[in-house]
Write a protein that holds these residues in place. Structure first.
Motif, PDB file in Angstrom:
ATOM      1  N   LYS A   2       0.698  -0.980   0.093  1.00 47.29           N
ATOM      2  CA  LYS A   2       0.224   0.159   0.068  1.00 47.29           C
ATOM      3  C   LYS A   2       0.806   1.253  -0.459  1.00 47.29           C
ATOM      4  CE  LYS A   2      -3.386  -2.275   3.025  1.00 47.29           C
ATOM      5  NZ  LYS A   2      -4.062  -2.639   4.183  1.00 47.29           N
ATOM      6  N   PRO A   3       0.395   2.355  -0.807  1.00 41.64           N
ATOM      7  CA  PRO A   3       1.020   3.242  -0.587  1.00 41.64           C
ATOM      8  C   PRO A   3       1.516   3.781   0.832  1.00 41.64           C
ATOM      9  CG  PRO A   3      -0.806   4.411  -1.538  1.00 41.64           C
ATOM     10  CD  PRO A   3      -1.071   2.320  -1.298  1.00 41.64           C
ATOM     11  N   ALA A   4       2.822   4.255   0.780  1.00 40.52           N
ATOM     12  CA  ALA A   4       3.402   4.950   2.322  1.00 40.52           C
ATOM     13  C   ALA A   4       2.498   5.968   2.870  1.00 40.52           C
ATOM     14  CB  ALA A   4       4.646   4.652   2.268  1.00 40.52           C
ATOM     15  N   LYS A   5       2.869   6.619   4.066  1.00 44.22           N
ATOM     16  CA  LYS A   5       2.979   7.911   4.709  1.00 44.22           C
ATOM     17  C   LYS A   5       3.970   8.351   5.211  1.00 44.22           C
ATOM     18  CE  LYS A   5      -0.782   9.028   2.457  1.00 44.22           C
ATOM     19  NZ  LYS A   5      -1.727   9.782   1.598  1.00 44.22           N
ATOM     20  N   TYR A  32       3.583  -7.790  12.009  1.00 39.81           N
ATOM     21  CA  TYR A  32       4.100  -8.070  11.478  1.00 39.81           C
ATOM     22  C   TYR A  32       3.602  -9.103  12.161  1.00 39.81           C
ATOM     23  CZ  TYR A  32       7.378 -11.177   9.571  1.00 39.81           C
ATOM     24  OH  TYR A  32       7.763 -12.471   9.006  1.00 39.81           O
ATOM     25  N   ASP A  33       3.810 -10.217  14.031  1.00 38.56           N
ATOM     26  CA  ASP A  33       3.215 -11.184  14.086  1.00 38.56           C
ATOM     27  C   ASP A  33       1.625 -11.612  13.567  1.00 38.56           C
ATOM     28  OD1 ASP A  33       5.932 -11.463  14.441  1.00 38.56           O
ATOM     29  OD2 ASP A  33       5.171 -10.978  16.497  1.00 38.56           O
ATOM     30  N   GLN A  34       0.538 -10.608  14.166  1.00 40.23           N
ATOM     31  CA  GLN A  34      -0.276 -10.849  13.910  1.00 40.23           C
ATOM     32  C   GLN A  34      -0.584 -10.727  12.703  1.00 40.23           C
ATOM     33  OE1 GLN A  34      -2.060  -6.962  15.762  1.00 40.23           O
ATOM     34  NE2 GLN A  34      -1.433  -8.170  17.746  1.00 40.23           N
ATOM     35  N   LYS A  35       0.127 -10.736  10.992  1.00 40.38           N
ATOM     36  CA  LYS A  35      -0.098 -11.242   9.838  1.00 40.38           C
ATOM     37  C   LYS A  35      -0.807  -9.699   9.325  1.00 40.38           C
ATOM     38  CE  LYS A  35       1.291 -15.116  10.326  1.00 40.38           C
ATOM     39  NZ  LYS A  35       2.735 -15.203   9.910  1.00 40.38           N
ATOM     40  N   LYS A  36      -0.900  -8.457   9.851  1.00 41.87           N
ATOM     41  CA  LYS A  36      -1.077  -6.829   9.448  1.00 41.87           C
ATOM     42  C   LYS A  36      -0.093  -6.490   8.278  1.00 41.87           C
ATOM     43  CE  LYS A  36      -3.254  -6.021  13.516  1.00 41.87           C
ATOM     44  NZ  LYS A  36      -3.812  -4.647  14.755  1.00 41.87           N
ATOM     45  N   PRO A  68      -3.904   3.981   7.859  1.00 39.90           N
ATOM     46  CA  PRO A  68      -4.515   2.993   9.134  1.00 39.90           C
ATOM     47  C   PRO A  68      -3.475   2.927  10.444  1.00 39.90           C
ATOM     48  CG  PRO A  68      -4.879   2.302   6.823  1.00 39.90           C
ATOM     49  CD  PRO A  68      -4.229   3.158   6.909  1.00 39.90           C
ATOM     50  N   LEU A  69      -2.033   2.546   9.910  1.00 41.29           N
ATOM     51  CA  LEU A  69      -0.931   1.580  10.603  1.00 41.29           C
ATOM     52  C   LEU A  69      -0.088   2.851  11.049  1.00 41.29           C
ATOM     53  CD1 LEU A  69       0.641  -0.787  11.180  1.00 41.29           C
ATOM     54  CD2 LEU A  69       2.497   0.420  10.009  1.00 41.29           C
ATOM     55  N   LEU A  70       0.048   4.374  10.423  1.00 42.35           N
ATOM     56  CA  LEU A  70       0.254   4.859  11.765  1.00 42.35           C
ATOM     57  C   LEU A  70      -0.503   6.410  12.304  1.00 42.35           C
ATOM     58  CD1 LEU A  70       2.217   6.684   8.028  1.00 42.35           C
ATOM     59  CD2 LEU A  70       3.004   6.114  10.574  1.00 42.35           C
ATOM     60  N   GLU A  71      -2.115   5.697  11.991  1.00 42.42           N
ATOM     61  CA  GLU A  71      -2.875   6.744  13.218  1.00 42.42           C
ATOM     62  C   GLU A  71      -3.273   5.226  14.221  1.00 42.42           C
ATOM     63  OE1 GLU A  71      -5.264   9.290  12.852  1.00 42.42           O
ATOM     64  OE2 GLU A  71      -3.597   9.847  10.935  1.00 42.42           O
ATOM     65  N   GLU A  72      -3.267   4.136  13.852  1.00 40.41           N
ATOM     66  CA  GLU A  72      -3.352   3.739  14.606  1.00 40.41           C
ATOM     67  C   GLU A  72      -1.808   3.730  15.833  1.00 40.41           C
ATOM     68  OE1 GLU A  72      -2.979  -1.114  15.612  1.00 40.41           O
ATOM     69  OE2 GLU A  72      -3.429  -0.739  13.631  1.00 40.41           O
ATOM     70  N   PHE A  73      -0.819   3.775  15.038  1.00 41.78           N
ATOM     71  CA  PHE A  73       0.280   4.100  16.389  1.00 41.78           C
ATOM     72  C   PHE A  73       0.158   5.228  17.412  1.00 41.78           C
ATOM     73  CE2 PHE A  73       4.978   5.756  16.622  1.00 41.78           C
ATOM     74  CZ  PHE A  73       5.202   5.114  17.391  1.00 41.78           C
ATOM     75  N   LYS A  74      -0.132   6.703  16.024  1.00 41.88           N
ATOM     76  CA  LYS A  74       0.094   7.953  16.612  1.00 41.88           C
ATOM     77  C   LYS A  74      -1.181   7.372  18.195  1.00 41.88           C
ATOM     78  CE  LYS A  74      -1.344  10.252  13.667  1.00 41.88           C
ATOM     79  NZ  LYS A  74      -1.323  11.790  12.751  1.00 41.88           N
TER      80      LYS A  74
END
Length: 79
Positions: A2-5, A32-36, A68-74
């Motif tokens: 997916k495109p990176a932000k 990664y462990d959760q296969k995301k 979505p990954l960055l939002e979840e991290f924030k």
């Protein structure tokens, strides 16, 4: 892939940078462990860029990932 932000986090103290980078690694490893994330995404997103902002006298830590990954991290870091 997916495109990176990119998100930028301003840091005044070196110890804060270490904490954020450790949290980012742990967050990516869990994803990664959760296969995301694929192995390629994990290694690409693990690369963090660092620059120094003279005007603000602070380090700018730049983390990349999908939106979505960055939002979840924030949310996990800053609430």
């Amino acid at each position: 892939m997916k495109p990176a932000k990119i998100i930028t986090i301003g840091i005044k103290e070196l110890s804060h940078q270490k904490v954020i980078l450790a949290a980012w690694y742990n967050f990516l490893k869990e994803s990664y462990d959760q296969k995301k994330l694929s192995g390629e995404e994990f290694t690409d997103f693990l690369k963090a860029h660092v620059m120094y902002d003279l005007d603000k006298d602070q380090i700018e830590l730049m983390l990349s990932g999908t939106e979505p990954l960055l939002e979840e991290f924030k949310k996990s870091i800053f609430g």
